[in-house]
Scaffold this active site. Sequence first.
Site, PDB file in Angstrom:
ATOM      1  N   GLY A   1      -4.988  -1.806   3.525  1.00 61.98           N
ATOM      2  CA  GLY A   1      -4.212  -2.800   4.138  1.00 61.98           C
ATOM      3  C   GLY A   1      -5.279  -4.444   3.782  1.00 61.98           C
TER       4      GLY A   1
ATOM      5  N   ILE B   1       1.056  -0.951   0.005  1.00 63.72           N
ATOM      6  CA  ILE B   1       0.030   0.114   0.192  1.00 63.72           C
ATOM      7  C   ILE B   1       0.568   0.796  -0.293  1.00 63.72           C
ATOM      8  CG2 ILE B   1      -1.828   0.965   1.294  1.00 63.72           C
ATOM      9  CD1 ILE B   1      -2.470  -1.546   0.554  1.00 63.72           C
TER      10      ILE B   1
ATOM     11  N   GLN C   1      -1.033   4.362   3.925  1.00 65.00           N
ATOM     12  CA  GLN C   1      -0.408   3.587   5.063  1.00 65.00           C
ATOM     13  C   GLN C   1      -2.133   4.171   6.145  1.00 65.00           C
ATOM     14  OE1 GLN C   1       2.647   2.514   4.966  1.00 65.00           O
ATOM     15  NE2 GLN C   1       3.018   1.277   3.148  1.00 65.00           N
TER      16      GLN C   1
ATOM     17  N   GLY D   1      -6.221   1.451   6.942  1.00 64.01           N
ATOM     18  CA  GLY D   1      -7.304   0.207   6.728  1.00 64.01           C
ATOM     19  C   GLY D   1      -7.516  -0.039   5.235  1.00 64.01           C
TER      20      GLY D   1
ATOM     21  N   ALA E   1       2.496  -5.683   9.587  1.00 63.06           N
ATOM     22  CA  ALA E   1       2.833  -6.764   7.939  1.00 63.06           C
ATOM     23  C   ALA E   1       1.758  -7.504   9.359  1.00 63.06           C
ATOM     24  CB  ALA E   1       3.031  -6.838   7.569  1.00 63.06           C
ATOM     25  N   ILE E   2       3.296  -8.409  10.121  1.00 65.42           N
ATOM     26  CA  ILE E   2       2.219  -9.507  11.625  1.00 65.42           C
ATOM     27  C   ILE E   2       1.034  -9.448  11.495  1.00 65.42           C
ATOM     28  CG2 ILE E   2       2.766 -10.601  13.179  1.00 65.42           C
ATOM     29  CD1 ILE E   2       6.347 -10.533  11.891  1.00 65.42           C
ATOM     30  N   ARG E   3       1.047  -8.030  12.619  1.00 63.09           N
ATOM     31  CA  ARG E   3      -0.174  -7.339  13.163  1.00 63.09           C
ATOM     32  C   ARG E   3      -1.282  -7.665  12.354  1.00 63.09           C
ATOM     33  NH1 ARG E   3       3.407  -4.097  15.761  1.00 63.09           N
ATOM     34  NH2 ARG E   3       2.959  -2.248  14.219  1.00 63.09           N
ATOM     35  N   LEU E   4      -1.244  -7.251  11.256  1.00 63.88           N
ATOM     36  CA  LEU E   4      -2.305  -7.209   9.932  1.00 63.88           C
ATOM     37  C   LEU E   4      -2.358  -8.293  10.403  1.00 63.88           C
ATOM     38  CD1 LEU E   4      -4.577  -5.796   8.151  1.00 63.88           C
ATOM     39  CD2 LEU E   4      -2.133  -6.204   6.707  1.00 63.88           C
ATOM     40  N   TYR E   5      -2.226  -9.671  10.180  1.00 64.88           N
ATOM     41  CA  TYR E   5      -2.311 -11.564   9.628  1.00 64.88           C
ATOM     42  C   TYR E   5      -2.426 -11.678  10.877  1.00 64.88           C
ATOM     43  CZ  TYR E   5       0.528  -9.626   5.169  1.00 64.88           C
ATOM     44  OH  TYR E   5       0.625  -8.980   3.694  1.00 64.88           O
TER      45      TYR E   5
END
Length: 113
Positions: free
Chosen positions: A53, A43, A48, A51, A84-88
């Site tokens: 992503g 993104i 960024q 939301g 990214a880890i938190r998002l996933y």
Amino acid sequence: ADELKSWRPVGIYYGQILIGFAMYGYFQEPSANSQVWLDRLLIDKTYQGNGYGKTAVIALIERLSKEYNCHRIYLSVYDNNQAAIRLYKQIGFYFNGEYDINGENVMVYDLTE
């Protein structure tokens, strides 16, 4: 994607504005362990933190599920990419204890749960 036809690049849009890029693919292995990978998600830094992503990942999960009729979606991420880890993880991906060929941690989204 230019070298391997298994990869499918897609743009991520907010209305008519291109705000990101993703790439995914299906890889048929010699064994029965063929895998669908969400390989890239980017993104633009301007967009960024809004939301987009998360929305993109959820939409991609739905698209891959329908396109490939798969039960799992794989991706990989470097340890230092904590955002990214938190998002996933928030979406439902989990680490499976494996590493890809670049040394990134593999995460899995299980569509059967």
